[in-house]
Design a protein around this motif. Structure first.
Motif, PDB file in Angstrom:
ATOM      1  N   PHE A  72     -10.142  -2.911   2.265  1.00  0.00           N
ATOM      2  CA  PHE A  72     -10.512  -1.822   3.158  1.00  0.00           C
ATOM      3  C   PHE A  72      -9.540  -0.679   2.981  1.00  0.00           C
ATOM      4  CE2 PHE A  72     -10.270   0.450   7.241  1.00  0.00           C
ATOM      5  CZ  PHE A  72     -11.603   0.784   7.395  1.00  0.00           C
ATOM      6  N   ARG A  76      -9.267   4.069   2.788  1.00  0.00           N
ATOM      7  CA  ARG A  76      -9.875   5.319   2.325  1.00  0.00           C
ATOM      8  C   ARG A  76      -9.063   5.926   1.200  1.00  0.00           C
ATOM      9  NH1 ARG A  76      -7.563  10.153   5.116  1.00  0.00           N
ATOM     10  NH2 ARG A  76      -5.658   9.394   6.001  1.00  0.00           N
ATOM     11  N   HIS A  77      -7.923   5.328   0.880  1.00  0.00           N
ATOM     12  CA  HIS A  77      -7.119   5.827  -0.224  1.00  0.00           C
ATOM     13  C   HIS A  77      -7.603   5.184  -1.526  1.00  0.00           C
ATOM     14  CE1 HIS A  77      -3.913   7.820   2.138  1.00  0.00           C
ATOM     15  NE2 HIS A  77      -4.326   6.989   3.055  1.00  0.00           N
ATOM     16  N   HIS A  78      -7.000   5.617  -2.634  1.00  0.00           N
ATOM     17  CA  HIS A  78      -7.362   4.992  -3.900  1.00  0.00           C
ATOM     18  C   HIS A  78      -6.889   3.549  -3.927  1.00  0.00           C
ATOM     19  CE1 HIS A  78      -9.126   8.405  -5.832  1.00  0.00           C
ATOM     20  NE2 HIS A  78      -8.167   9.147  -5.330  1.00  0.00           N
ATOM     21  N   LEU A 132       1.719   5.442   4.731  1.00  0.00           N
ATOM     22  CA  LEU A 132       0.688   6.485   4.688  1.00  0.00           C
ATOM     23  C   LEU A 132      -0.704   5.926   4.989  1.00  0.00           C
ATOM     24  CD1 LEU A 132       1.661   8.616   1.556  1.00  0.00           C
ATOM     25  CD2 LEU A 132       1.849   9.259   3.963  1.00  0.00           C
ATOM     26  N   HIS A 133      -0.875   4.618   4.826  1.00  0.00           N
ATOM     27  CA  HIS A 133      -2.187   4.015   5.068  1.00  0.00           C
ATOM     28  C   HIS A 133      -2.451   3.768   6.549  1.00  0.00           C
ATOM     29  CE1 HIS A 133      -3.256   2.863   0.833  1.00  0.00           C
ATOM     30  NE2 HIS A 133      -1.995   3.194   0.703  1.00  0.00           N
ATOM     31  N   TYR A 187      -2.519  -0.857  13.911  1.00  0.00           N
ATOM     32  CA  TYR A 187      -3.869  -0.736  13.359  1.00  0.00           C
ATOM     33  C   TYR A 187      -4.082  -1.727  12.216  1.00  0.00           C
ATOM     34  CZ  TYR A 187      -7.962   1.278  11.051  1.00  0.00           C
ATOM     35  OH  TYR A 187      -9.190   1.453  10.465  1.00  0.00           O
ATOM     36  N   GLU A 209     -14.343   2.880  10.785  1.00  0.00           N
ATOM     37  CA  GLU A 209     -14.819   3.551   9.562  1.00  0.00           C
ATOM     38  C   GLU A 209     -16.112   4.312   9.830  1.00  0.00           C
ATOM     39  OE1 GLU A 209     -16.047   0.966   6.400  1.00  0.00           O
ATOM     40  OE2 GLU A 209     -15.794   2.531   4.894  1.00  0.00           O
ATOM     41  N   LEU A 251     -11.245  12.567   4.981  1.00  0.00           N
ATOM     42  CA  LEU A 251     -10.231  12.027   4.084  1.00  0.00           C
ATOM     43  C   LEU A 251      -8.926  12.811   4.008  1.00  0.00           C
ATOM     44  CD1 LEU A 251     -12.737  11.524   1.135  1.00  0.00           C
ATOM     45  CD2 LEU A 251     -11.716   9.677   2.471  1.00  0.00           C
ATOM     46  N   GLU A 273      -5.654  15.318   4.244  1.00  0.00           N
ATOM     47  CA  GLU A 273      -4.644  15.787   5.195  1.00  0.00           C
ATOM     48  C   GLU A 273      -3.303  15.806   4.463  1.00  0.00           C
ATOM     49  OE1 GLU A 273      -3.418  14.600   9.733  1.00  0.00           O
ATOM     50  OE2 GLU A 273      -4.243  13.038   8.472  1.00  0.00           O
ATOM     51  N   LEU A 324      -2.722  13.030  -6.052  1.00  0.00           N
ATOM     52  CA  LEU A 324      -4.120  12.712  -5.744  1.00  0.00           C
ATOM     53  C   LEU A 324      -4.354  11.229  -5.497  1.00  0.00           C
ATOM     54  CD1 LEU A 324      -5.750  15.198  -8.229  1.00  0.00           C
ATOM     55  CD2 LEU A 324      -5.729  15.357  -5.744  1.00  0.00           C
ATOM     56  N   ASP A 360      -2.284   9.582  -3.136  1.00  0.00           N
ATOM     57  CA  ASP A 360      -2.031   9.505  -1.697  1.00  0.00           C
ATOM     58  C   ASP A 360      -2.751  10.598  -0.914  1.00  0.00           C
ATOM     59  OD1 ASP A 360      -0.302   7.303  -1.949  1.00  0.00           O
ATOM     60  OD2 ASP A 360       1.290   8.636  -2.638  1.00  0.00           O
ATOM     61  N   ARG A 375      -6.250  11.983  -0.816  1.00  0.00           N
ATOM     62  CA  ARG A 375      -7.520  11.542  -1.390  1.00  0.00           C
ATOM     63  C   ARG A 375      -8.604  12.588  -1.192  1.00  0.00           C
ATOM     64  NH1 ARG A 375     -12.283   9.518  -1.646  1.00  0.00           N
ATOM     65  NH2 ARG A 375     -12.703   7.406  -0.938  1.00  0.00           N
ATOM     66  N   LEU A 416     -14.932  11.630  -3.668  1.00  0.00           N
ATOM     67  CA  LEU A 416     -15.438  11.212  -4.966  1.00  0.00           C
ATOM     68  C   LEU A 416     -16.971  11.173  -4.881  1.00  0.00           C
ATOM     69  CD1 LEU A 416     -13.121   8.098  -5.378  1.00  0.00           C
ATOM     70  CD2 LEU A 416     -12.700  10.416  -6.200  1.00  0.00           C
ATOM     71  N   THR A 433     -10.245   9.771  10.217  1.00  0.00           N
ATOM     72  CA  THR A 433      -9.864   8.546   9.503  1.00  0.00           C
ATOM     73  C   THR A 433     -10.296   7.353  10.345  1.00  0.00           C
ATOM     74  OG1 THR A 433      -7.736   8.442  10.610  1.00  0.00           O
ATOM     75  CG2 THR A 433      -7.824   9.662   8.541  1.00  0.00           C
ATOM     76  N   PRO A 434     -10.469   6.197   9.706  1.00  0.00           N
ATOM     77  CA  PRO A 434     -10.838   5.008  10.479  1.00  0.00           C
ATOM     78  C   PRO A 434      -9.848   4.760  11.616  1.00  0.00           C
ATOM     79  CG  PRO A 434     -11.044   4.572   8.128  1.00  0.00           C
ATOM     80  CD  PRO A 434     -10.438   5.938   8.261  1.00  0.00           C
ATOM     81  N   GLU A 435      -8.569   4.939  11.338  1.00  0.00           N
ATOM     82  CA  GLU A 435      -7.585   4.659  12.386  1.00  0.00           C
ATOM     83  C   GLU A 435      -7.753   5.603  13.577  1.00  0.00           C
ATOM     84  OE1 GLU A 435      -3.563   4.248  11.042  1.00  0.00           O
ATOM     85  OE2 GLU A 435      -2.747   4.281  13.073  1.00  0.00           O
TER      86      GLU A 435
END
Lengths: 277, 754
Positions: free
Chosen positions: A168, A170-172, A245-246, A251, B623, B661, B663, B676, B678, B680, B683, B740-742
């Motif tokens: 899970f 949203r980052h790479h 950063l994630h 959470y 999400e 996405l 920020e 790119l 960190d 994002r 795509l 963001t999901p969070e």
């Protein structure tokens, strides 16, 4: 051996997908890169008496497409298909991914439930390292400076065990990875393996969650079953999530709970089919 | 006269640059090389706010292969500061640094590796200053400010009696929304080659506004305009990041110091420390009657312009212009402030101030509709400004029928049916947890900042082909193709026979800029004028040829005809010059006094933006999945419909970035995600499953054939439409982007606790 001669001024270079990013941004600098891709046969994927031996220069795509890996380690092949993106998979290697010890790795988490081992070769001796003992911290491993991983040995799941992997984010790189495998006998959980990664510097097994589930009746393991809930609660605690950063730690702990439940239910759902994935 | 049918205008003709770009032959600045060229590397400040005590470049200069090191000491016999509205940006940092990554020096060397190694040897001693981080800190600051103060610009307007109106309305709503710092991510980061010779500077650069760069460089180096040539090859994406002047002064000064041409190509990381979009905070207070009539709005907005003004003045103003929304409101008060902080300077970015303002305005519209029990779509329609009336006092009235535009998107999207379906799925689904669907809507009109000043030249050659000269930079938007279509249409020659020469200040006539959705409208008018000039000359030549009157001649497909006889344009040109050669020259001027009369009032046009979104929210993880997105684009008249759609979809896609996405994260003035991996960006896998542009061609634009600008409108409504859909799905309101999901998960928890 070259690595010993250069004593810290050189790095092994296989796919370079992590190494070159770090070098370009100035985080790492070496006088020399030692290209292991030119070592003949190091990219082989072969069978041994315990399972599949994946050579250190085998790429993610090679593993994902290899007939032997697909037959004996279908979950690994499935996860390798979803690592990063096609460009990374085509040049990045499975062993390189483990050795770079970036905390957000899919294979590092998954291989814990396969109970895989690594062949490490030093100037004079070789040894085998359980995959869980390779990484010691973010970007740190137990390898000696003159030691190199030559192969990843992955035994298939025991008969009757099937697994699932969830990631899970949203980052790479994934924010969280959860791997779970379950063996069912006589309607009960005979064995279970659970691992979590990416939420902390090092991926880990979750033995307390495993213990809670062992022996539980499978038909009672619906989404809100007490044992499942307890296993997930313990996972949130034992994941030892850290903020980065994630996301914040609370959470990520919450995600551990959510995704352990989802992954276990998927693994159980696959169990009926009898295969590893 | 019967209406003539268009031959190329309005058709999705193949782009003139398609073959070059698909085959890789297209030349970008980064592909170019100039003999003797040195390679440059910046020496960036590691600190976000500090006084420069000492810069010692001796070791770097002594390194073999190093041609020059530029520091503030070398900024002599020239002006030292530049900027579009305020000249506050030094060519290299002079007495203090104001953001992490600000160039303190630059090295020119025989190759890049040498330049990089020498850059490491430049020693800079700093005296650290407290770091101004973000809008709130800048407002309440007791330490040394970024400049003389932290206030860059303030702006505002007012009409009606706002305070009295608030006392007399049924309900008052006050909400605050924040918008993050985001980065454009043009695939080609900034790159520039400069060649300084005494009395002459040539630049090849990835710039959107070649003539503004020319003027700025001429001023800095005390030269005449004719002594400065700016050439802009293909640009690999701009989105505002290459507007005005960026790295060009530094590279030109470095070339002067090195005594040879110099090339600087930024990395993505360096580009993220060159320009970004303004972060914003907006508080909107709205007074309504219980029937949903908006009586009053009081808006206060702040934008974070970073270490230097860049385009902060205009962004501050445009934020204010756009905050009250496309509604007829009798009492309005708006204030906006641009603030300096110790971060990357913020400049233009596709619809300046637009996404920030519309995010706040349109989020609050749904808050109000929900509280009053109204359908958010009908609540908007009820308050829309009618066609032909002013949405901002003293500015151009709204040209289009906004209600019709809104309804066209709602119909295409199936607003009512989708809303009901999502609601019924929610009630039949599990009580908590699980996945929930919702729909959301947003609309806006944005005043284009386009200045109505352009010129163009057209040459009809002796073989009937033509070359058209324009100042517009081709940065992917397709301006060269649109201009070729307009020129071909006006000159009555086939599209394939037109060649476009663009954005070389020594070859093409003056244009103000490429931005604000202006090129098709304003450069298009200039090209139309130049083409029409040629056509009129041809008709006069044909009249002489046939011994007829010009209005008796038909011209089409490269030939003139009269009573069944035809003559090729090429023959007319040769006839005029009495030999085998010659050509006709046509010119087009666009000024506020353009004879159409349509360019006198500001803005030149209002760009319409409407978005409808359907999302799925995984309430366990927070999400958000964007399932469907519908956007509207009103180009007035689509010169090339496929490119209009491409512009609108590209803008919406880019908006998915700041919506879900993107920020830029700062901690103590240090950018935490300058890459790119960190940071994002969207795509192709982030595209909604259903992604549609509804093309309206209302024909009411001031441009050629009724055209008006597009390309920015698509970016402004995505975030509020998606956030409103998340609210519809879950009842949770998120007031900060990205979703963001969070962030969504935390909003869901707060809502459960409440």
């Amino acid at each position: 051996m070259l690595l010993a001669q250069e004593s810290g001024a050189a790095a092994l270079y296989a796919g370079g997908t992590e190494l070159l990013l770090a070098m370009k941004s100035g985080l790492l600098a070496y006088d020399a890169l030692i290209n292991v891709k030119s070592i003949a046969g190091l990219d082989a994927v072969a069978a041994d008496d315990r399972g599949v031996v994946i050579g250190a220069s085998a790429t993610h795509s090679a593993v994902e497409r290899d007939a032997l890996a697909r037959e004996r380690l279908p979950l690994l092949a499935e996860v390798e298909h979803s690592v990063a993106n096609a460009r990374v998979r085509n040049v990045g290697t499975l062993a390189g991914n483990l050795c770079f010890a970036e905390p957000h790795s899919d294979p590092a988490t998954l291989l814990l439930i396969y109970e895989a081992e690594l062949d490490a070769q030093g100037p004079s001796a070789s040894r085998r390292i359980p995959v869980g003992e390779l990484q010691t911290n973010s970007y740190e491993t137990s390898l000696a400076p003159d030691e190199m991983v030559t192969a990843v040995r992955v035994p298939p799941f025991p008969a009757g065990m099937s697994g699932a992997y969830s990631k899970f984010g949203r980052h790479h790189r994934p924010t969280l990875g959860v791997a779970a495998a379950v063996a069912v006998e006589d309607g009960r959980v005979a064995d279970v393996r659970i691992a979590i990664g990416c939420v902390s510097p090092v991926a880990r097994r979750l033995p307390r969650s495993e213990d809670v589930l062992r022996g539980e009746r499978v038909d009672g393991l619906a989404a809100d079953a007490p044992a499942l809930r307890e296993a997930c609660r313990l996972a949130a605690e034992d994941a030892d999530a850290v903020a980065d950063l994630h996301g914040e730690a609370d959470y990520k702990a919450h995600l551990a709970r959510v995704f352990l439940e989802r992954t276990l239910l998927r693994a159980l759902g696959r169990n009926g089919s009898g295969g590893d994935a | 006269m019967t209406e003539r049918e268009f031959r190329t205008v309005g058709k999705a003709v193949r782009r003139v640059d398609a073959d070059d770009k698909l085959s890789g032959r297209a030349q970008f600045t980064g592909d170019m090389s100039v003999p003797g060229m040195a390679f440059a590397k910046l020496v960036p400040s590691p600190l976000p706010h500090a006084r420069i005590v000492r810069v010692d470049a001796a070791r770097a200069r002594a390194m073999p292969g190093v041609y020059a090191v530029l520091t503030a000491d070398e900024l002599v016999n020239m002006e030292t500061r530049y900027g579009s509205d305020k000249k506050d940006r030094p060519v290299v940092a002079m007495d203090k640094v104001r953001f992490q990554g600000e160039p303190v020096a630059a090295v020119a060397a025989v190759d890049l590796a040498t330049a990089e190694a020498a850059a490491e040897l430049v020693e800079v001693e700093y005296e650290e200053l407290p770091v101004v981080s973000g809008i709130d800190a800048a407002l309440d600051w007791r330490g040394e400010p970024v400049h003389e103060s932290n206030l860059c610009h303030e702006y505002g307007y007012e009409w009606g009696d706002v305070d009295a109106a608030f006392r007399n309305c049924d309900r008052v709503f006050e909400d605050t929304f924040t918008f993050p710092m985001v980065y454009h991510y043009a695939m080609e980061p900034h790159v520039c080659i400069a060649s300084y010779e005494p009395g002459r500077i040539r630049l090849w650069t990835s710039a959107q506004h070649p003539f503004l760069v020319q003027a700025e460089i001429a001023r800095l180096f005390r030269l005449q305009l004719d002594q400065v040539q700016v050439v802009v090859p293909f640009v690999g994406g701009g989105y505002g990041s290459k507007s005005y002047t960026k790295i060009e002064p530094l590279v030109a000064a470095l070339s002067r110091e090195a005594g040879r041409p110099a090339r600087l190509a930024l990395s993505v990381e360096e580009a993220m420390r060159t320009v970004r979009r303004h972060a914003a905070k907006a508080t909107i207070r709205t007074g309504v009657m219980n029937d949903g009539t908006i009586i009053a709005r009081d808006c206060v907005g702040y934008v974070d312009t970073g270490g230097y003004t860049d385009n902060g003045v205009r962004v501050t103003e445009r934020l204010a212009d756009r905050m009250p929304g496309p509604y007829a409101i009798p009492h309005v008060r708006v204030k906006s402030y641009g603030l300096f902080t110790n971060s990357t300077p913020a400049g233009s970015y596709r619809s300046i101030g637009g996404p920030q303002a519309v995010w706040a305005c349109e989020s609050q519209m749904d808050v109000i509709a929900h509280a009053l029990g109204l359908d958010p779509f009908e609540f908007r329609v009820k308050n829309l400004v009618p066609q032909g009336e002013e949405v901002r006092r003293g500015k151009r009235p709204i040209e289009g029928d906004l209600e019709a535009a809104l309804r066209s998107v709602a119909d295409a999207f199936g607003w009512e049916a989708s809303r009901e379906r999502a609601a019924s799925e929610r009630t039949s689904g599990p009580a908590d947890g699980g996945v929930k669907r919702g729909v959301g809507f947003a609309c806006a009109v944005t005043n284009s900042g386009a200045s109505p000043t352009s010129t163009s030249l057209a040459r009809l050659h002796a073989d009937g082909s033509a070359t058209v000269f324009i100042g517009s930079a081709e940065m992917g938007q397709g301006s060269r193709s649109a201009m070729a279509q307009i020129a071909a249409e006006e000159m009555r020659i086939p599209y394939e026979k037109v060649r476009v020469v663009a954005s070389d200040t020594a070859a093409v006539p003056w244009d103000r800029s490429t931005g604000s959705s202006r090129s098709t409208t304003l450069m298009g008018l200039a090209v139309q004028g130049a083409g029409a000039d040629i056509r009129e000359q041809l008709l006069r030549l044909a009249a002489e040829h046939f011994e007829a009157f010009p209005d008796e001649i038909d011209a089409e497909d490269g030939q003139a005809s009269f009573k069944g006889e035809t003559v090729a344009f090429s023959a007319l040109v040769r006839e005029m010059f009495g030999g085998s050669g010659g050509e006709l020259i046509g010119r087009g001027y666009v000024t506020p006094k353009h004879p159409s009369g349509k360019l006198r009032q500001d803005p030149v046009f209002w760009e319409v933006s409407i978005g409808a979104a359907e999302v799925e929210v995984d309430t366990a993880t927070g999400e958000v999945r964007l399932l469907r997105y519908y956007s509207v684009s009103d180009p007035g008249k689509a010169i090339n419909p496929k490119q209009v759609e491409g512009q609108d979809e590209g803008a919406a896609m880019q908006a998915i970035g700041h919506t879900l996405l993107e920020e830029m994260l700062y901690e103590d003035g240090q950018l935490l995600n300058p890459n790119l991996v960190d940071y994002r960006v969207p795509l192709f896998t982030d595209l909604p499953g259903e992604f549609e542009t509804v093309l309206l061609e209302t024909g009411n634009g001031p441009g050629p054939y009724g055209a008006k600008g597009v390309g920015e409108g698509g970016i402004v409504c995505v975030a509020p439409a998606v956030a409103n859909a998340v609210f519809d799905a879950t009842g949770a309101r998120v007031s900060s982007l990205p979703l963001t999901p969070e962030r969504v998960w935390r909003a869901l928890r707060e809502q459960q606790d409440a």
